[in-house]
Design a protein around this motif. Structure first.
Motif, PDB file in Angstrom:
ATOM      1  N   ARG B  53      60.652  38.627  25.259  1.00  0.00           N
ATOM      2  CA  ARG B  53      60.052  37.480  24.568  1.00  0.00           C
ATOM      3  C   ARG B  53      60.505  36.194  25.242  1.00  0.00           C
ATOM      4  N   ARG B  54      59.555  35.350  25.574  1.00  0.00           N
ATOM      5  CA  ARG B  54      59.909  34.053  26.156  1.00  0.00           C
ATOM      6  C   ARG B  54      60.178  33.081  25.018  1.00  0.00           C
ATOM      7  N   GLN B  55      61.184  32.284  25.162  1.00  0.00           N
ATOM      8  CA  GLN B  55      61.501  31.277  24.145  1.00  0.00           C
ATOM      9  C   GLN B  55      62.275  30.141  24.816  1.00  0.00           C
ATOM     10  N   ALA B  56      62.709  29.206  24.020  1.00  0.00           N
ATOM     11  CA  ALA B  56      63.468  28.088  24.579  1.00  0.00           C
ATOM     12  C   ALA B  56      64.704  27.859  23.725  1.00  0.00           C
ATOM     13  N   GLU B  57      65.649  27.221  24.325  1.00  0.00           N
ATOM     14  CA  GLU B  57      66.901  26.950  23.618  1.00  0.00           C
ATOM     15  C   GLU B  57      67.174  25.452  23.760  1.00  0.00           C
ATOM     16  N   LEU B  58      67.379  24.787  22.629  1.00  0.00           N
ATOM     17  CA  LEU B  58      67.700  23.357  22.702  1.00  0.00           C
ATOM     18  C   LEU B  58      69.180  23.200  23.019  1.00  0.00           C
ATOM     19  N   VAL B  59      69.509  22.306  23.917  1.00  0.00           N
ATOM     20  CA  VAL B  59      70.915  22.078  24.253  1.00  0.00           C
ATOM     21  C   VAL B  59      71.269  20.620  23.981  1.00  0.00           C
ATOM     22  N   ARG B  60      72.456  20.413  23.457  1.00  0.00           N
ATOM     23  CA  ARG B  60      72.865  19.062  23.053  1.00  0.00           C
ATOM     24  C   ARG B  60      73.939  18.485  23.952  1.00  0.00           C
ATOM     25  N   SER B  61      74.429  19.307  24.863  1.00  0.00           N
ATOM     26  CA  SER B  61      75.379  18.782  25.853  1.00  0.00           C
ATOM     27  C   SER B  61      75.243  19.610  27.119  1.00  0.00           C
ATOM     28  N   PHE B  62      75.728  19.060  28.214  1.00  0.00           N
ATOM     29  CA  PHE B  62      75.585  19.763  29.492  1.00  0.00           C
ATOM     30  C   PHE B  62      76.376  21.068  29.478  1.00  0.00           C
ATOM     31  N   GLU B  63      77.442  21.100  28.695  1.00  0.00           N
ATOM     32  CA  GLU B  63      78.271  22.303  28.626  1.00  0.00           C
ATOM     33  C   GLU B  63      77.503  23.466  27.975  1.00  0.00           C
ATOM     34  N   GLU B  64      76.500  23.140  27.163  1.00  0.00           N
ATOM     35  CA  GLU B  64      75.730  24.204  26.495  1.00  0.00           C
ATOM     36  C   GLU B  64      74.685  24.827  27.418  1.00  0.00           C
ATOM     37  N   VAL B  65      74.429  24.185  28.550  1.00  0.00           N
ATOM     38  CA  VAL B  65      73.415  24.729  29.469  1.00  0.00           C
ATOM     39  C   VAL B  65      73.999  25.971  30.145  1.00  0.00           C
ATOM     40  N   PRO B  66      73.300  27.111  30.055  1.00  0.00           N
ATOM     41  CA  PRO B  66      73.815  28.300  30.733  1.00  0.00           C
ATOM     42  C   PRO B  66      73.990  28.039  32.237  1.00  0.00           C
ATOM     43  N   VAL B  67      75.068  28.554  32.786  1.00  0.00           N
ATOM     44  CA  VAL B  67      75.382  28.278  34.193  1.00  0.00           C
ATOM     45  C   VAL B  67      74.268  28.763  35.116  1.00  0.00           C
ATOM     46  N   ASP B  68      73.607  29.848  34.724  1.00  0.00           N
ATOM     47  CA  ASP B  68      72.567  30.397  35.597  1.00  0.00           C
ATOM     48  C   ASP B  68      71.175  29.831  35.282  1.00  0.00           C
ATOM     49  N   ALA B  69      71.104  28.815  34.434  1.00  0.00           N
ATOM     50  CA  ALA B  69      69.789  28.243  34.105  1.00  0.00           C
ATOM     51  C   ALA B  69      69.161  27.623  35.349  1.00  0.00           C
ATOM     52  N   GLU B  70      67.883  27.903  35.535  1.00  0.00           N
ATOM     53  CA  GLU B  70      67.208  27.343  36.715  1.00  0.00           C
ATOM     54  C   GLU B  70      66.729  25.922  36.468  1.00  0.00           C
ATOM     55  N   ARG B  71      66.432  25.639  35.198  1.00  0.00           N
ATOM     56  CA  ARG B  71      65.911  24.289  34.916  1.00  0.00           C
ATOM     57  C   ARG B  71      66.187  23.889  33.476  1.00  0.00           C
ATOM     58  N   VAL B  72      66.252  22.611  33.286  1.00  0.00           N
ATOM     59  CA  VAL B  72      66.363  22.036  31.950  1.00  0.00           C
ATOM     60  C   VAL B  72      65.182  21.082  31.801  1.00  0.00           C
ATOM     61  N   ILE B  73      64.475  21.216  30.685  1.00  0.00           N
ATOM     62  CA  ILE B  73      63.288  20.371  30.487  1.00  0.00           C
ATOM     63  C   ILE B  73      63.598  19.330  29.415  1.00  0.00           C
ATOM     64  N   PHE B  74      63.365  18.089  29.743  1.00  0.00           N
ATOM     65  CA  PHE B  74      63.555  16.995  28.774  1.00  0.00           C
ATOM     66  C   PHE B  74      62.186  16.569  28.247  1.00  0.00           C
ATOM     67  N   PHE B  75      62.135  16.360  26.966  1.00  0.00           N
ATOM     68  CA  PHE B  75      60.882  15.903  26.373  1.00  0.00           C
ATOM     69  C   PHE B  75      61.194  15.010  25.170  1.00  0.00           C
ATOM     70  N   PRO B  76      60.231  14.165  24.771  1.00  0.00           N
ATOM     71  CA  PRO B  76      60.518  13.224  23.673  1.00  0.00           C
ATOM     72  C   PRO B  76      60.808  13.964  22.370  1.00  0.00           C
ATOM     73  N   ARG B  77      61.630  13.359  21.541  1.00  0.00           N
ATOM     74  CA  ARG B  77      61.962  13.951  20.242  1.00  0.00           C
ATOM     75  C   ARG B  77      60.727  14.089  19.368  1.00  0.00           C
ATOM     76  N   ALA B  78      60.765  15.108  18.534  1.00  0.00           N
ATOM     77  CA  ALA B  78      59.655  15.300  17.591  1.00  0.00           C
ATOM     78  C   ALA B  78      59.740  14.257  16.481  1.00  0.00           C
ATOM     79  N   ALA B  79      58.595  13.805  16.064  1.00  0.00           N
ATOM     80  CA  ALA B  79      58.529  12.881  14.936  1.00  0.00           C
ATOM     81  C   ALA B  79      57.375  13.326  14.053  1.00  0.00           C
ATOM     82  N   GLY B  80      57.524  13.147  12.764  1.00  0.00           N
ATOM     83  CA  GLY B  80      56.436  13.522  11.861  1.00  0.00           C
ATOM     84  C   GLY B  80      55.187  12.738  12.197  1.00  0.00           C
ATOM     85  N   GLY B  81      54.084  13.423  12.361  1.00  0.00           N
ATOM     86  CA  GLY B  81      52.837  12.759  12.724  1.00  0.00           C
ATOM     87  C   GLY B  81      51.997  12.500  11.487  1.00  0.00           C
ATOM     88  N   ARG B  82      50.805  11.925  11.699  1.00  0.00           N
ATOM     89  CA  ARG B  82      49.916  11.630  10.579  1.00  0.00           C
ATOM     90  C   ARG B  82      48.998  12.805  10.303  1.00  0.00           C
TER      91      ARG B  82
END
Lengths: 202, 82
Positions: B53-82
């Motif tokens: 199963r493909r999924q994603a993991e949110l990380v809150r610090s660089f230490e939480e990034v798995p050492v073997d991770a190939e990439r980290v994706i940054f995207f804007p925070r979610a906000a309640g929409g209309r």
């Protein structure tokens, strides 16, 4: 006497008409000025470039493709939306992700549409005047947030009843298309033939 | 490891790229990571479970990034929409 009163009445009507017209002119001028001011306050999309937006969307699609599994990608490419299975609760919801539309929650077993979760990912840096991500990046952001922290996303989103932004008929049509797409896909993949006899989502 | 950010009008943008085992490159990645988090972005690492199963993991610090991770994706925070 009657002539004098008549003349006075005509003069009064004329004066009132002039005053009313002047007032109307000022009010419409004020309205136009207010509109202009509001437009000036709104952040302008300075240099909208359809070519650049297309290239951005192409890159976004490649990134999305590299993150999701093959079934999810084919679903998005062929149907225009992606289904993600939820993991919360006993009666687990599934979610349909559309670009720049609310996340649609439904129960796969009964087909019951639960509601719309309205959520946005606005980029306030607005590199080209717009905070709107490319379509596939918006779907990717929803996919990441749902698969990484379903509860957090659901709590953050504004929930509305079905049909508020996405017509219920459209959702039912999409669920029927999805079921048909899955049946065809099961038929075209010999290793999945045993799924053909299973009960479809709808 | 590559740090990517999705942006309006761009798609993905490579913010930094390097090997976390090389000190200079680690420092560069760490700096870029913190800059994005300070700017209010969310960071996620795409992963796959043993079941495929493909999924994603949110990380809150660089230490939480798995050492073997190939990439980290940054995207804007979610906000309640209309």
């Amino acid at each position: 006497m009657a002539l004098a009163l008549g003349t006075l009445a005509i003069v009064l009507v004329a004066l009132l008409s002039v005053l009313a017209l002047e007032r109307l002119r000022r009010s419409s001028l004020r309205h136009s000025l207010a509109g202009l001011r509001a437009r000036a306050r709104r952040p302008a999309i300075t240099d909208y470039d359809p070519g650049r937006e297309m290239r951005a969307e192409q890159r976004a699609r490649e990134l999305l493709h590299s993150c999701v599994n093959e079934e999810e990608w084919s679903m998005y490419r062929e149907l225009g939306f992606m289904r993600v299975q939820g993991t919360l609760g006993q009666e687990r919801c599934a979610y349909l992700l559309y670009p720049h539309e609310p996340i649609l929650a439904y129960l796969p077993d009964s087909g019951l549409i639960v509601g719309e979760y309205c959520v946005e990912f606005p980029d306030h840096t607005r590199p080209y005047g717009s905070s709107r991500l490319p379509d596939s990046d918006d779907v990717l952001a929803k996919w990441i947030a749902l698969t990484a922290d379903e509860r957090g996303l659901i709590e953050r989103a504004n929930m509305h009843l079905p049909g508020r932004q996405i017509r219920v008929a459209k959702v039912r049509g999409d669920l029927a298309r999805l079921a048909s797409w899955e049946r065809e896909r099961a038929g075209s993949h010999p290793q999945r033939r045993r799924l053909v006899g299973s009960v479809p989502a709808l | 490891m590559r740090l990517l950010r999705v942006k309006p009008g761009h798609g993905e943008v490579v913010l930094a790229e390097g090997d976390v085992t090389v000190p200079d490159q680690y420092a560069e990645l760490l700096q870029a990571f913190r800059r994005e988090l300070d700017a209010g972005m969310w960071a996620a690492v795409p992963t796959a479970t043993d079941a495929g199963r493909r999924q994603a993991e949110l990380v809150r610090s660089f230490e939480e990034v798995p050492v073997d991770a190939e990439r980290v994706i940054f995207f804007p925070r979610a906000a309640g929409g209309r």
